[in-house]
Design an enzyme around this catalytic site. Structure first.
Site, PDB file in Angstrom:
ATOM      1  CG  ASP A  35       9.296 -13.449 -21.589  1.00  0.00           C
ATOM      2  OD1 ASP A  35      10.422 -13.609 -20.894  1.00  0.00           O
ATOM      3  OD2 ASP A  35       8.528 -12.736 -21.539  1.00  0.00           O
ATOM      4  CG  ASP A  39       5.802 -18.857 -21.929  1.00  0.00           C
ATOM      5  OD1 ASP A  39       6.019 -18.702 -20.796  1.00  0.00           O
ATOM      6  OD2 ASP A  39       5.611 -18.100 -22.447  1.00  0.00           O
ATOM      7  CB  SER A  84       4.141  -2.121  14.135  1.00  0.00           C
ATOM      8  OG  SER A  84       3.865  -1.584  15.489  1.00  0.00           O
ATOM      9  CG  LEU A  85       9.466  -0.967  12.075  1.00  0.00           C
ATOM     10  CD1 LEU A  85       9.763  -0.402  10.561  1.00  0.00           C
ATOM     11  CD2 LEU A  85      10.558  -1.276  12.790  1.00  0.00           C
ATOM     12  CD  GLU A 115      16.095  -3.895   5.717  1.00  0.00           C
ATOM     13  OE1 GLU A 115      14.825  -3.886   5.842  1.00  0.00           O
ATOM     14  OE2 GLU A 115      16.736  -4.833   5.972  1.00  0.00           O
ATOM     15  CE  LYS A 117       7.326   1.594   7.835  1.00  0.00           C
ATOM     16  NZ  LYS A 117       6.055   1.251   7.260  1.00  0.00           N
ATOM     17  CG  ASP A 119       2.469   2.265   2.014  1.00  0.00           C
ATOM     18  OD1 ASP A 119       2.170   1.621   2.744  1.00  0.00           O
ATOM     19  OD2 ASP A 119       2.268   3.276   1.572  1.00  0.00           O
ATOM     20  NE  ARG A 138       2.502  -6.140  12.195  1.00  0.00           N
ATOM     21  CZ  ARG A 138       1.757  -4.966  12.771  1.00  0.00           C
ATOM     22  NH1 ARG A 138       0.709  -4.680  12.341  1.00  0.00           N
ATOM     23  NH2 ARG A 138       2.078  -4.780  14.031  1.00  0.00           N
ATOM     24  CE1 TYR A 226       9.745  -7.397   7.717  1.00  0.00           C
ATOM     25  CE2 TYR A 226       8.981  -6.105   5.455  1.00  0.00           C
ATOM     26  CZ  TYR A 226       8.693  -6.688   6.885  1.00  0.00           C
ATOM     27  OH  TYR A 226       7.418  -6.689   7.256  1.00  0.00           O
ATOM     28  CE  LYS A 291      14.603  -4.138   9.429  1.00  0.00           C
ATOM     29  NZ  LYS A 291      14.234  -4.962   8.203  1.00  0.00           N
ATOM     30  CE  LYS A 315       5.520   6.341   7.679  1.00  0.00           C
ATOM     31  NZ  LYS A 315       4.586   5.790   8.535  1.00  0.00           N
ATOM     32  CB  CYS A 409     -23.915  27.991 -15.706  1.00  0.00           C
ATOM     33  SG  CYS A 409     -22.445  28.866 -15.221  1.00  0.00           S
ATOM     34  CB  CYS A 412     -24.898  32.794 -16.126  1.00  0.00           C
ATOM     35  SG  CYS A 412     -24.773  31.360 -17.295  1.00  0.00           S
ATOM     36  CB  CYS A 425     -21.855  27.164 -18.840  1.00  0.00           C
ATOM     37  SG  CYS A 425     -23.054  28.641 -19.037  1.00  0.00           S
ATOM     38  CB  CYS A 430     -21.460  32.252 -18.803  1.00  0.00           C
ATOM     39  SG  CYS A 430     -20.998  31.565 -17.015  1.00  0.00           S
TER      40      CYS A 430
HETATM   41  S1  IVH Z   1      11.118  -4.536   9.630  1.00  0.00           S
HETATM   42  C1  IVH Z   1      10.456  -5.693  13.779  1.00  0.00           C
HETATM   43  N1  IVH Z   1      11.740  -3.731   7.345  1.00  0.00           N
HETATM   44  O1  IVH Z   1       6.479  -1.677   7.971  1.00  0.00           O
HETATM   45  C2  IVH Z   1      10.555  -5.019  12.468  1.00  0.00           C
HETATM   46  N2  IVH Z   1       9.430  -3.441   8.064  1.00  0.00           N
HETATM   47  O2  IVH Z   1       5.737  -0.406  10.489  1.00  0.00           O
HETATM   48  C3  IVH Z   1       9.388  -5.437  11.677  1.00  0.00           C
HETATM   49  N3  IVH Z   1       7.906  -2.614   6.189  1.00  0.00           N
HETATM   50  O3  IVH Z   1       4.862  -4.454   9.418  1.00  0.00           O
HETATM   51  C4  IVH Z   1       9.592  -4.753  10.279  1.00  0.00           C
HETATM   52  N4  IVH Z   1       9.451  -2.342   4.515  1.00  0.00           N
HETATM   53  O4  IVH Z   1       5.027  -4.142   6.811  1.00  0.00           O
HETATM   54  C5  IVH Z   1      10.802  -4.041   8.424  1.00  0.00           C
HETATM   55  N5  IVH Z   1      12.363  -3.165   4.917  1.00  0.00           N
HETATM   56  C6  IVH Z   1      11.407  -3.157   6.040  1.00  0.00           C
HETATM   57  C7  IVH Z   1      10.024  -3.039   5.738  1.00  0.00           C
HETATM   58  C8  IVH Z   1       9.206  -2.939   6.742  1.00  0.00           C
HETATM   59  C9  IVH Z   1       8.008  -2.198   5.011  1.00  0.00           C
HETATM   60  C10 IVH Z   1       6.721  -2.412   6.718  1.00  0.00           C
HETATM   61  C11 IVH Z   1       6.098  -4.040   7.394  1.00  0.00           C
HETATM   62  C12 IVH Z   1       5.891  -3.750   9.048  1.00  0.00           C
HETATM   63  C13 IVH Z   1       5.798  -2.045   8.820  1.00  0.00           C
HETATM   64  C14 IVH Z   1       6.183  -1.401  10.279  1.00  0.00           C
END
Ligand code: IVH
Length: 672
Positions: A35, A39, A84-85, A115, A117, A119, A138, A226, A291, A315, A409, A412, A425, A430
């Site tokens: 490091d 630096d 979204s998925l 992959e 997922k 959070d 997004r 991703y 996917k 999930k 309390c 009591c 207490c 008690c």
């Molecule tokens: S693919 C069309 N891959 O999950 C597919 N999403 O519920 C687009 N997320 O908005 C998403 N890890 O924020 C994909 N390995 C992953 C992910 C991922 C987390 C989130 C992402 C997306 C949400 C969908």
């Protein structure tokens, strides 16, 4: 070459070098230099840029520190929407998804990329002529917020890419705050009296959506990419897997947990594997994503509404859920502590319905700003007691009520005092405390009265048969048969026999069983070996108590206060009159106490006696049983599968003996 050219060349060279090492450190997690060396390189570049401001480039590694704050974020139109998925929650649902996909694919063999997922927060990064030009959230999928200045501070996001990258392209990924960073951030905020973030996702999203990029720069955000959104001006690989490899080669961070799966069974196995390993991940994850690997097939499968058909989120079981905090209840513990708990609108989380959850103490409730009536996040991870993580402040209506501990309390009505973070207490008699004390008295490790469990304690208490531990020894067969519902003759006999049996427990167990505040098993051992009778302990002066190693003023004061209480003295009188032994074993042995002054620590499984029996034997011979190995430990007894205590003993040079040697030692001791 002019001095100017010289400086420009050095700056270029330094940038290349710094980018190389930053990539090794932040993206590959495999640094090649220290490091301090890193630096040093940054400082050299900063110096050149300070002397020649015209040489500063927007993608210089010095330009990650955070630009000036803005009033509001600009809007970014996504060229391709960020979708979204669809979610599935079971193996059957996954198979149903797979079947639909296969139908549409008309029998073609499909590979899948699996992959983790994460959070976090979905973002899109646009690169133009090799440089990061836009970073956007997004948003609603079509329009997001321009958080470019903030994302520039994320060290694992490349500010520039190699020359052979496509002239213009977009990369998508998840920005997140690792759990360790989240913990540190909340600790800092607690110290500064700021409201805490409920979880890493909120903290991460809050950090990215900061109007002041200098604050974002201080948060240890990270990213995994991703997807490749689009690429212009250059051909890119035609499978998702290869595209990810390609993005890696351009310097992006791709999750090393990704896997190419050849069948849906492998997808299922992947989910199972990561659901098990989930707790050990350095970041929060809520499932896996599967996917379809072929991009051509992805295009053919297309979308329904806002979700692609070619991908699915499988999930994990939810460990967090939101629900309404209806009220805060109070339990009174054995030592009089007032323990608040959440009364919740029932909610399904982590595989069970949760109606109550832990709230630690008033300070914690204040710090998290949890109010009665709030919508709260409830967490249940593994087998631990569910807890309230924090409020969802955005759901407030104004009707919520700030909680404060009662000054009396709830059981009591006696006065409540606050010591450290705990409310207690003050009434030794008690009833709530009395029941908890009784449960403790009969428990394993204390008097160990077999057959008298928590339920029976509560029943005895409720029927008025027992008010304190002393009353146990006066129970009669008739009372038990008459007053308790549905107890068989035989179990009554067993109960009475185990109560009778417990009269012979060693002094240390009696002291522990009395439940003196701050006196745990180890302290009870010490007290028992110093004072060979309960009367001796009751009459001990503060000085005498303080002369025992590891007994401080807090314990000494608590012991003396205990024996001053009339109620406690009464219990002891009942025990004595019932014939409970309140002195150490056979005083004749004391002189010979062959293990006097020696502390033993047990580790691993013993074959011929239980741990409790072994500890009792040690104490009867004058020794003590400790729970951790220190230089003062006389011997460590190692059974089968010993734990880290064995390593510690070896490290400190404490003698280690086998179970056999231990048995020999205690049997010769008994003879002596
Ligand atoms: S693919 C069309 N891959 O999950 C597919 N999403 O519920 C687009 N997320 O908005 C998403 N890890 O924020 C994909 N390995 C992953 C992910 C991922 C987390 C989130 C992402 C997306 C949400 C969908």
């Amino acid at each position: 070459m002019s001095q100017q050219d010289d400086a420009a060349a050095s700056a270029r060279e330094l940038r290349t070098l710094i980018n190389y090492h930053a990539h090794r450190y932040y993206v590959l997690d495999s640094p090649e230099i220290s490091d301090a060396e890193y630096d040093g390189l940054i400082r050299q570049l900063e110096q050149i840029e300070a002397e020649h401001p015209e040489l500063v480039t927007p993608d210089s590694p010095t330009q990650r520190v955070g630009a000036a704050p803005v009033e509001a974020f600009g809007v970014v139109e996504h060229r391709l929407p960020l979708l979204s998925l669809a979610n599935v929650f079971s193996g059957e649902e996954l198979l149903a998804w797979h079947k639909r996909v296969l139908n549409l694919a008309e029998g073609q063999d499909l590979d899948f990329v699996c992959e983790i997922k994460m959070d976090g927060l979905a973002i899109a990064l646009t690169y133009d002529e090799g440089r990061l030009v836009t970073g956007a959230t997004r948003g609603d999928g079509y329009r997001g917020e321009d958080v470019t200045q903030n994302l520039r501070t994320v060290k694992s996001i490349p500010l520039s890419v190699p020359k052979d990258a496509p002239p213009r392209f977009e990369v998508r990924g998840e920005v997140f705050l690792p759990r360790a960073g989240f913990k540190r951030l909340n600790e800092d905020r607690a110290r500064e009296g700021l409201p805490l973030f409920a979880n890493p996702r909120n903290a991460g999203a809050g950090s990215v959506r900061q109007l002041d990029p200098r604050i974002t720069a201080q948060r240890p955000l990270d990213i995994y990419v991703y997807a490749l959104g689009y690429a212009e001006g250059k051909a890119v690989p035609d499978t998702h897997w290869e595209r990810m490899e390609y993005l890696k080669s351009l310097g992006f961070k791709v999750n090393p947990g990704n896997r190419l799966c050849r069948s849906i069974a492998e997808v299922e196995a992947y989910r199972q594997e990561w659901e098990e390993k989930r707790a050990g991940l350095p970041y929060d994850a809520d499932g896996i994503v599967a996917k379809v690997n072929s991009i051509e097939m992805q295009d053919r499968l297309g979308f329904v509404a806002h979700e692609p058909r070619w991908a699915v989120a499988y999930k994990f079981r939810a460990v967090q859920a939101t629900t309404v905090l209806k009220d805060i209840g109070i339990n009174v513990g054995r030592t009089g502590s007032l323990n608040p708990y959440a009364i919740l609108e029932p909610v399904f989380v982590g595989g069970v319905t949760v109606k109550q959850a832990a709230l630690h103490n008033e300070d914690d409730i204040r710090r998290k700003d949890i109010r009665v009536g709030d919508t709260v996040i409830v967490q249940r991870a593994g087998e631990v007691i569910p807890e309230v993580v924090g409020p969802v402040a955005s759901k407030r209506t104004g009707g919520e009520r700030v909680f404060s501990m009662p000054s009396r309390c709830p059981t009591c009505g006696a006065e409540v005092i606050k010591t450290e973070a705990m409310h207690r207490c003050t009434n030794a008699a008690c009833p709530a405390q009395a029941l908890e004390k009784l449960k403790h008295f009969v428990s394993r490790g204390a008097m160990d009265i077999d057959g008298v469990g928590e339920k029976l304690c509560a029943a005895l208490f409720e029927k008025g048969l027992v008010h304190d531990a002393g009353d146990l020894y006066y129970l009669t067969r008739e009372q038990l048969l008459e007053r308790l519902d549905r107890v068989a003759d035989k179990s009554v006999a067993n109960i009475l026999a185990s109560i009778e049996d417990s009269k012979q427990r060693p002094l240390s167990r009696v002291i522990f069983a009395l439940g003196i505040l701050h006196v745990g098993g180890e302290t009870a051992d010490l007290l028992a070996s110093r004072f060979s009778s309960l009367d001796g302990l009751a009459g001990a002066s503060e000085e005498e108590l303080l002369s025992i190693p590891s007994v401080g003023p807090r314990i000494a004061e608590s012991v003396m206060a205990f024996f001053r209480q009339e109620g406690n003295r009464n219990i002891i009188r009942k025990l004595r009159e019932a014939g409970v032994r309140l002195t150490d074993a056979a005083p004749a042995q004391r002189g010979a106490a062959p293990l006097a002054g020696q502390e033993f620590v047990l580790t691993g499984r013993l074959e011929s006696l239980t741990r409790q029996e072994a500890e009792d034997r040690i104490r009867r011979l004058g020794g003590t049983a400790g729970s951790s190995v220190t230089r003062k430990t006389a011997r460590v007894v190692a059974g089968a599968d010993p734990g880290s205590k064995l390593d510690k003993a070896r490290k400190l040079g404490v003698p280690v003996i086998s179970e056999e040697e231990f048995l020999r030692l205690i049997s010769s001791g008994t003879e002596a």
